[in-house]
Write a protein that holds these residues in place. Structure first.
Motif, PDB file in Angstrom:
ATOM      1  N   ALA A   1       0.821  -1.208   0.000  1.00 25.92           N
ATOM      2  CA  ALA A   1       0.000   0.000   0.000  1.00 25.92           C
ATOM      3  C   ALA A   1       0.858   1.263   0.000  1.00 25.92           C
ATOM      4  CB  ALA A   1      -0.949  -0.003   1.191  1.00 25.92           C
ATOM      5  N   ILE A   2       1.981   1.225   0.678  1.00 30.57           N
ATOM      6  CA  ILE A   2       2.873   2.386   0.688  1.00 30.57           C
ATOM      7  C   ILE A   2       3.472   2.588  -0.703  1.00 30.57           C
ATOM      8  CG2 ILE A   2       5.026   3.298   1.648  1.00 30.57           C
ATOM      9  CD1 ILE A   2       4.151   1.923   4.294  1.00 30.57           C
ATOM     10  N   VAL A   3       3.824   1.503  -1.362  1.00 38.20           N
ATOM     11  CA  VAL A   3       4.312   1.593  -2.740  1.00 38.20           C
ATOM     12  C   VAL A   3       3.207   2.153  -3.632  1.00 38.20           C
ATOM     13  CG1 VAL A   3       5.171   0.272  -4.723  1.00 38.20           C
ATOM     14  CG2 VAL A   3       5.996  -0.248  -2.423  1.00 38.20           C
ATOM     15  N   ALA A   4       1.969   1.720  -3.391  1.00 40.30           N
ATOM     16  CA  ALA A   4       0.830   2.211  -4.178  1.00 40.30           C
ATOM     17  C   ALA A   4       0.638   3.709  -3.971  1.00 40.30           C
ATOM     18  CB  ALA A   4      -0.437   1.456  -3.805  1.00 40.30           C
TER      19      ALA A   4
ATOM     20  N   GLU B   1      -9.480  -0.258 -13.677  1.00 43.70           N
ATOM     21  CA  GLU B   1      -8.688  -1.324 -14.300  1.00 43.70           C
ATOM     22  C   GLU B   1      -7.365  -0.821 -14.871  1.00 43.70           C
ATOM     23  OE1 GLU B   1      -9.095  -5.081 -17.369  1.00 43.70           O
ATOM     24  OE2 GLU B   1     -10.649  -3.539 -17.387  1.00 43.70           O
ATOM     25  N   ARG B   2      -7.380   0.337 -15.502  1.00 42.85           N
ATOM     26  CA  ARG B   2      -6.142   0.886 -16.068  1.00 42.85           C
ATOM     27  C   ARG B   2      -5.130   1.148 -14.962  1.00 42.85           C
ATOM     28  NH1 ARG B   2      -3.741   5.500 -16.234  1.00 42.85           N
ATOM     29  NH2 ARG B   2      -5.473   6.636 -15.331  1.00 42.85           N
ATOM     30  N   THR B   3      -5.580   1.745 -13.877  1.00 43.63           N
ATOM     31  CA  THR B   3      -4.692   2.031 -12.748  1.00 43.63           C
ATOM     32  C   THR B   3      -4.213   0.732 -12.114  1.00 43.63           C
ATOM     33  OG1 THR B   3      -5.867   4.107 -12.363  1.00 43.63           O
ATOM     34  CG2 THR B   3      -4.493   3.293 -10.567  1.00 43.63           C
ATOM     35  N   LEU B   4      -5.117  -0.217 -11.954  1.00 47.41           N
ATOM     36  CA  LEU B   4      -4.773  -1.511 -11.368  1.00 47.41           C
ATOM     37  C   LEU B   4      -3.676  -2.204 -12.172  1.00 47.41           C
ATOM     38  CD1 LEU B   4      -5.285  -3.924  -9.430  1.00 47.41           C
ATOM     39  CD2 LEU B   4      -7.075  -4.646 -11.031  1.00 47.41           C
ATOM     40  N   LEU B   5      -3.851  -2.271 -13.468  1.00 45.29           N
ATOM     41  CA  LEU B   5      -2.872  -2.964 -14.304  1.00 45.29           C
ATOM     42  C   LEU B   5      -1.543  -2.213 -14.347  1.00 45.29           C
ATOM     43  CD1 LEU B   5      -5.188  -4.162 -17.212  1.00 45.29           C
ATOM     44  CD2 LEU B   5      -4.351  -5.480 -15.241  1.00 45.29           C
ATOM     45  N   ALA B   6      -1.602  -0.890 -14.372  1.00 39.93           N
ATOM     46  CA  ALA B   6      -0.368  -0.099 -14.375  1.00 39.93           C
ATOM     47  C   ALA B   6       0.386  -0.272 -13.068  1.00 39.93           C
ATOM     48  CB  ALA B   6      -0.679   1.376 -14.616  1.00 39.93           C
ATOM     49  N   PHE B   7      -0.339  -0.245 -11.948  1.00 37.61           N
ATOM     50  CA  PHE B   7       0.333  -0.421 -10.666  1.00 37.61           C
ATOM     51  C   PHE B   7       0.868  -1.837 -10.510  1.00 37.61           C
ATOM     52  CE2 PHE B   7       0.295  -1.723  -6.194  1.00 37.61           C
ATOM     53  CZ  PHE B   7       1.400  -0.990  -5.793  1.00 37.61           C
ATOM     54  N   ALA B   8       0.099  -2.821 -10.933  1.00 33.39           N
ATOM     55  CA  ALA B   8       0.558  -4.213 -10.830  1.00 33.39           C
ATOM     56  C   ALA B   8       1.869  -4.389 -11.597  1.00 33.39           C
ATOM     57  CB  ALA B   8      -0.513  -5.164 -11.352  1.00 33.39           C
ATOM     58  N   ALA B   9       1.951  -3.799 -12.777  1.00 33.87           N
ATOM     59  CA  ALA B   9       3.189  -3.884 -13.563  1.00 33.87           C
ATOM     60  C   ALA B   9       4.314  -3.138 -12.847  1.00 33.87           C
ATOM     61  CB  ALA B   9       2.967  -3.310 -14.959  1.00 33.87           C
TER      62      ALA B   9
ATOM     63  N   ASP C   1       5.353  -5.155  -9.932  1.00 34.42           N
ATOM     64  CA  ASP C   1       5.708  -6.512 -10.327  1.00 34.42           C
ATOM     65  C   ASP C   1       4.951  -7.556  -9.512  1.00 34.42           C
ATOM     66  OD1 ASP C   1       7.014  -8.333 -11.974  1.00 34.42           O
ATOM     67  OD2 ASP C   1       8.700  -8.568 -10.575  1.00 34.42           O
ATOM     68  N   VAL C   2       3.626  -7.346  -9.420  1.00 33.42           N
ATOM     69  CA  VAL C   2       2.749  -8.297  -8.738  1.00 33.42           C
ATOM     70  C   VAL C   2       1.550  -8.591  -9.630  1.00 33.42           C
ATOM     71  CG1 VAL C   2       3.399  -7.534  -6.411  1.00 33.42           C
ATOM     72  CG2 VAL C   2       1.413  -6.514  -7.520  1.00 33.42           C
ATOM     73  N   ALA C   3       0.916  -9.708  -9.388  1.00 36.25           N
ATOM     74  CA  ALA C   3      -0.315 -10.028 -10.101  1.00 36.25           C
ATOM     75  C   ALA C   3      -1.425  -9.117  -9.577  1.00 36.25           C
ATOM     76  CB  ALA C   3      -0.687 -11.493  -9.874  1.00 36.25           C
ATOM     77  N   PRO C   4      -2.321  -8.658 -10.441  1.00 32.76           N
ATOM     78  CA  PRO C   4      -3.388  -7.763  -9.995  1.00 32.76           C
ATOM     79  C   PRO C   4      -4.202  -8.302  -8.816  1.00 32.76           C
ATOM     80  CG  PRO C   4      -3.314  -7.810 -12.383  1.00 32.76           C
ATOM     81  CD  PRO C   4      -2.350  -8.866 -11.889  1.00 32.76           C
ATOM     82  N   GLU C   5      -4.431  -9.606  -8.779  1.00 38.29           N
ATOM     83  CA  GLU C   5      -5.225 -10.171  -7.680  1.00 38.29           C
ATOM     84  C   GLU C   5      -4.517 -10.055  -6.323  1.00 38.29           C
ATOM     85  OE1 GLU C   5      -3.345 -13.587  -9.988  1.00 38.29           O
ATOM     86  OE2 GLU C   5      -4.517 -11.837 -10.524  1.00 38.29           O
ATOM     87  N   GLU C   6      -3.208  -9.925  -6.336  1.00 33.91           N
ATOM     88  CA  GLU C   6      -2.461  -9.758  -5.083  1.00 33.91           C
ATOM     89  C   GLU C   6      -2.784  -8.420  -4.421  1.00 33.91           C
ATOM     90  OE1 GLU C   6      -0.630 -12.147  -3.555  1.00 33.91           O
ATOM     91  OE2 GLU C   6      -1.375 -13.398  -5.194  1.00 33.91           O
ATOM     92  N   ILE C   7      -3.141  -7.441  -5.214  1.00 38.87           N
ATOM     93  CA  ILE C   7      -3.491  -6.125  -4.677  1.00 38.87           C
ATOM     94  C   ILE C   7      -4.776  -6.224  -3.872  1.00 38.87           C
ATOM     95  CG2 ILE C   7      -4.119  -3.754  -5.326  1.00 38.87           C
ATOM     96  CD1 ILE C   7      -2.193  -4.339  -7.835  1.00 38.87           C
ATOM     97  N   GLU C   8      -5.748  -6.939  -4.382  1.00 38.38           N
ATOM     98  CA  GLU C   8      -7.002  -7.120  -3.642  1.00 38.38           C
ATOM     99  C   GLU C   8      -6.770  -7.939  -2.372  1.00 38.38           C
ATOM    100  OE1 GLU C   8     -11.049  -6.909  -2.565  1.00 38.38           O
ATOM    101  OE2 GLU C   8      -9.704  -5.630  -3.705  1.00 38.38           O
ATOM    102  N   LYS C   9      -5.938  -8.948  -2.446  1.00 36.61           N
ATOM    103  CA  LYS C   9      -5.623  -9.732  -1.250  1.00 36.61           C
ATOM    104  C   LYS C   9      -4.986  -8.843  -0.184  1.00 36.61           C
ATOM    105  CE  LYS C   9      -4.969 -14.146  -3.606  1.00 36.61           C
ATOM    106  NZ  LYS C   9      -3.985 -15.160  -4.009  1.00 36.61           N
ATOM    107  N   ALA C  10      -4.082  -7.977  -0.590  1.00 35.54           N
ATOM    108  CA  ALA C  10      -3.433  -7.058   0.356  1.00 35.54           C
ATOM    109  C   ALA C  10      -4.451  -6.100   0.955  1.00 35.54           C
ATOM    110  CB  ALA C  10      -2.315  -6.288  -0.338  1.00 35.54           C
ATOM    111  N   ARG C  11      -5.382  -5.618   0.139  1.00 34.81           N
ATOM    112  CA  ARG C  11      -6.422  -4.715   0.649  1.00 34.81           C
ATOM    113  C   ARG C  11      -7.275  -5.409   1.702  1.00 34.81           C
ATOM    114  NH1 ARG C  11     -11.418  -3.843   0.829  1.00 34.81           N
ATOM    115  NH2 ARG C  11     -11.939  -5.583  -0.518  1.00 34.81           N
ATOM    116  N   ILE C  12      -7.638  -6.636   1.436  1.00 34.46           N
ATOM    117  CA  ILE C  12      -8.462  -7.393   2.379  1.00 34.46           C
ATOM    118  C   ILE C  12      -7.712  -7.591   3.697  1.00 34.46           C
ATOM    119  CG2 ILE C  12      -9.472  -9.672   2.815  1.00 34.46           C
ATOM    120  CD1 ILE C  12     -10.189  -9.690  -0.229  1.00 34.46           C
ATOM    121  N   ILE C  13      -6.451  -7.915   3.610  1.00 35.02           N
ATOM    122  CA  ILE C  13      -5.640  -8.095   4.817  1.00 35.02           C
ATOM    123  C   ILE C  13      -5.588  -6.803   5.627  1.00 35.02           C
ATOM    124  CG2 ILE C  13      -3.285  -8.483   5.656  1.00 35.02           C
ATOM    125  CD1 ILE C  13      -3.048 -10.549   3.314  1.00 35.02           C
TER     126      ILE C  13
END
Length: 85
Positions: free
Chosen positions: A2-5, A51-59, A62-74
């Protein structure tokens, strides 16, 4: 993550302007807001909400987009189960 985000958002004037507009946070208050419970989960929710922001941030991170949602849930404190084979 999240800090990287947050750094990712802050590094792009268009993203930062959109983030501040959607959250209602004043640019001068972002440091205070960052100390609030749930702020970092909100940053990831913002990333995941476009979606555009999600994919840009995931790239960028260097994480899969679904990892971002997992981190948010945590960060929200919700229960999360790891996928196990």
């Amino acid at each position: 993550m999240a800090i990287v985000a947050l750094g990712f958002i802050a590094s792009d004037t268009t993203e930062l302007t959109r983030f501040l507009a959607l959250t209602g946070i004043d640019p001068g208050s972002i440091r205070v807001a960052a100390k609030e419970p749930g702020f970092l989960a909100g940053v990831l929710a913002y990333i995941a909400g476009n979606e555009r922001t999600l994919l840009a941030f995931a790239a960028h991170a260097d994480v899969a987009p679904e990892e971002i949602e997992k981190a948010r849930i945590i960060l929200t404190g919700a229960d999360w189960e790891r996928d196990t084979p």
